[in-house]
Write a protein that holds these residues in place. Structure first.
Motif, PDB file in Angstrom:
ATOM      1  N   SER A 181      43.714  39.941  30.177  1.00  0.00           N
ATOM      2  CA  SER A 181      42.719  39.661  31.168  1.00  0.00           C
ATOM      3  C   SER A 181      41.663  40.841  31.552  1.00  0.00           C
ATOM      4  O   SER A 181      40.644  40.490  31.889  1.00  0.00           O
ATOM      5  N   LEU A 182      41.791  42.102  30.696  1.00  0.00           N
ATOM      6  CA  LEU A 182      41.099  43.030  31.338  1.00  0.00           C
ATOM      7  C   LEU A 182      39.698  42.709  30.403  1.00  0.00           C
ATOM      8  O   LEU A 182      38.555  42.979  31.283  1.00  0.00           O
ATOM      9  N   PRO A 183      39.420  42.109  29.158  1.00  0.00           N
ATOM     10  CA  PRO A 183      37.963  41.974  28.805  1.00  0.00           C
ATOM     11  C   PRO A 183      37.478  40.973  29.803  1.00  0.00           C
ATOM     12  O   PRO A 183      36.108  40.976  30.011  1.00  0.00           O
ATOM     13  N   ILE A 184      37.926  39.842  30.062  1.00  0.00           N
ATOM     14  CA  ILE A 184      37.444  39.023  31.179  1.00  0.00           C
ATOM     15  C   ILE A 184      37.148  39.553  32.230  1.00  0.00           C
ATOM     16  O   ILE A 184      35.932  39.166  33.023  1.00  0.00           O
ATOM     17  N   CYS A 197      33.323  39.886  33.965  1.00  0.00           N
ATOM     18  CA  CYS A 197      33.164  39.024  35.191  1.00  0.00           C
ATOM     19  C   CYS A 197      32.394  39.995  36.220  1.00  0.00           C
ATOM     20  O   CYS A 197      31.536  39.656  37.038  1.00  0.00           O
ATOM     21  N   VAL A 198      33.012  41.649  36.064  1.00  0.00           N
ATOM     22  CA  VAL A 198      32.491  42.368  36.942  1.00  0.00           C
ATOM     23  C   VAL A 198      30.935  42.724  36.702  1.00  0.00           C
ATOM     24  O   VAL A 198      30.166  42.666  37.548  1.00  0.00           O
ATOM     25  N   LEU A 199      30.531  42.579  35.205  1.00  0.00           N
ATOM     26  CA  LEU A 199      29.273  42.710  34.840  1.00  0.00           C
ATOM     27  C   LEU A 199      28.440  41.662  35.508  1.00  0.00           C
ATOM     28  O   LEU A 199      27.163  41.790  35.995  1.00  0.00           O
ATOM     29  N   LEU A 200      28.848  40.334  35.156  1.00  0.00           N
ATOM     30  CA  LEU A 200      28.062  39.301  35.534  1.00  0.00           C
ATOM     31  C   LEU A 200      27.731  39.247  37.022  1.00  0.00           C
ATOM     32  O   LEU A 200      26.643  38.802  37.413  1.00  0.00           O
ATOM     33  N   CYS A 201      28.977  39.537  37.807  1.00  0.00           N
ATOM     34  CA  CYS A 201      28.599  39.361  39.279  1.00  0.00           C
ATOM     35  C   CYS A 201      27.535  40.486  39.694  1.00  0.00           C
ATOM     36  O   CYS A 201      26.888  40.381  40.519  1.00  0.00           O
ATOM     37  N   SER A 248      33.786  38.649  46.294  1.00  0.00           N
ATOM     38  CA  SER A 248      35.115  38.585  46.357  1.00  0.00           C
ATOM     39  C   SER A 248      35.619  38.268  44.840  1.00  0.00           C
ATOM     40  O   SER A 248      36.643  38.810  44.558  1.00  0.00           O
ATOM     41  N   ALA A 249      34.910  37.647  43.876  1.00  0.00           N
ATOM     42  CA  ALA A 249      35.233  37.603  42.457  1.00  0.00           C
ATOM     43  C   ALA A 249      35.132  38.947  41.733  1.00  0.00           C
ATOM     44  O   ALA A 249      36.165  39.283  41.129  1.00  0.00           O
ATOM     45  N   MET A 250      34.095  39.706  42.101  1.00  0.00           N
ATOM     46  CA  MET A 250      33.868  40.889  41.539  1.00  0.00           C
ATOM     47  C   MET A 250      35.104  41.689  42.156  1.00  0.00           C
ATOM     48  O   MET A 250      35.529  42.535  41.221  1.00  0.00           O
ATOM     49  N   GLU A 251      35.487  41.936  43.458  1.00  0.00           N
ATOM     50  CA  GLU A 251      36.264  42.841  43.757  1.00  0.00           C
ATOM     51  C   GLU A 251      37.712  42.343  43.205  1.00  0.00           C
ATOM     52  O   GLU A 251      38.551  43.136  43.011  1.00  0.00           O
ATOM     53  N   PHE A 252      37.898  40.982  43.020  1.00  0.00           N
ATOM     54  CA  PHE A 252      39.420  40.609  42.459  1.00  0.00           C
ATOM     55  C   PHE A 252      39.301  41.188  41.109  1.00  0.00           C
ATOM     56  O   PHE A 252      40.492  41.386  40.738  1.00  0.00           O
ATOM     57  N   SER A 253      38.508  41.014  40.350  1.00  0.00           N
ATOM     58  CA  SER A 253      37.989  41.422  38.919  1.00  0.00           C
ATOM     59  C   SER A 253      38.460  42.910  38.816  1.00  0.00           C
ATOM     60  O   SER A 253      39.127  43.432  37.957  1.00  0.00           O
ATOM     61  N   ILE A 254      37.826  43.745  39.798  1.00  0.00           N
ATOM     62  CA  ILE A 254      38.105  45.301  39.820  1.00  0.00           C
ATOM     63  C   ILE A 254      39.234  45.539  40.126  1.00  0.00           C
ATOM     64  O   ILE A 254      39.984  46.601  39.461  1.00  0.00           O
TER      65      ILE A 254
END
Length: 114
Positions: free
Chosen positions: A18-21, A25-29, A56-62
């Motif tokens: 899940s790390l690359p995803i 996700c952080v970059l796209l957000c 919230s998706a960016m925070e979840f990915s972080i």
């Protein structure tokens, strides 16, 4: 040469996958947030609600990235590191749930009172 690394088990493999995803996700957000603010779309309600979900998706990915860092930084899985991982995931899931609830309230109020 003797290299020591964190043991790999089923949960660790899931984190590694899940790390690359999470990074993508952080970059796209982040790119989306910059675009929305640059175009001044955040003043429109619909885009502001979408921004809540994006943030919230960016925070979840972080949080997933931080969890993986904690997991692989500690070679011994002590009770403290497991508690920190659980607290991060629980807090992140709660934030995602609250943003989704807030968007639902906004859309319901918009549908009923507009």
């Amino acid at each position: 040469m003797n290299y020591s690394c964190a043991p790999i088990d089923g949960n660790s493999e899931m984190l590694v996958a899940s790390l690359p995803i999470s990074f993508v996700c952080v970059l796209l957000c982040l790119a989306t947030v910059i675009f929305v603010f640059k175009q001044k779309l955040h003043k429109i309600l619909f885009y502001r609600l979408a921004m809540y979900q994006i943030l919230s998706a960016m925070e979840f990915s972080i949080v997933w990235i931080v969890v993986a860092a904690i997991r692989f930084a500690t070679y011994k899985y002590s009770l403290n590191s497991i508690a920190a991982i659980d607290a991060l995931l629980l807090g992140s899931s709660f934030m995602k749930l609250m943003f989704t609830f807030w968007i639902s309230i906004h859309l319901f109020a918009l549908a009923v009172f507009h």
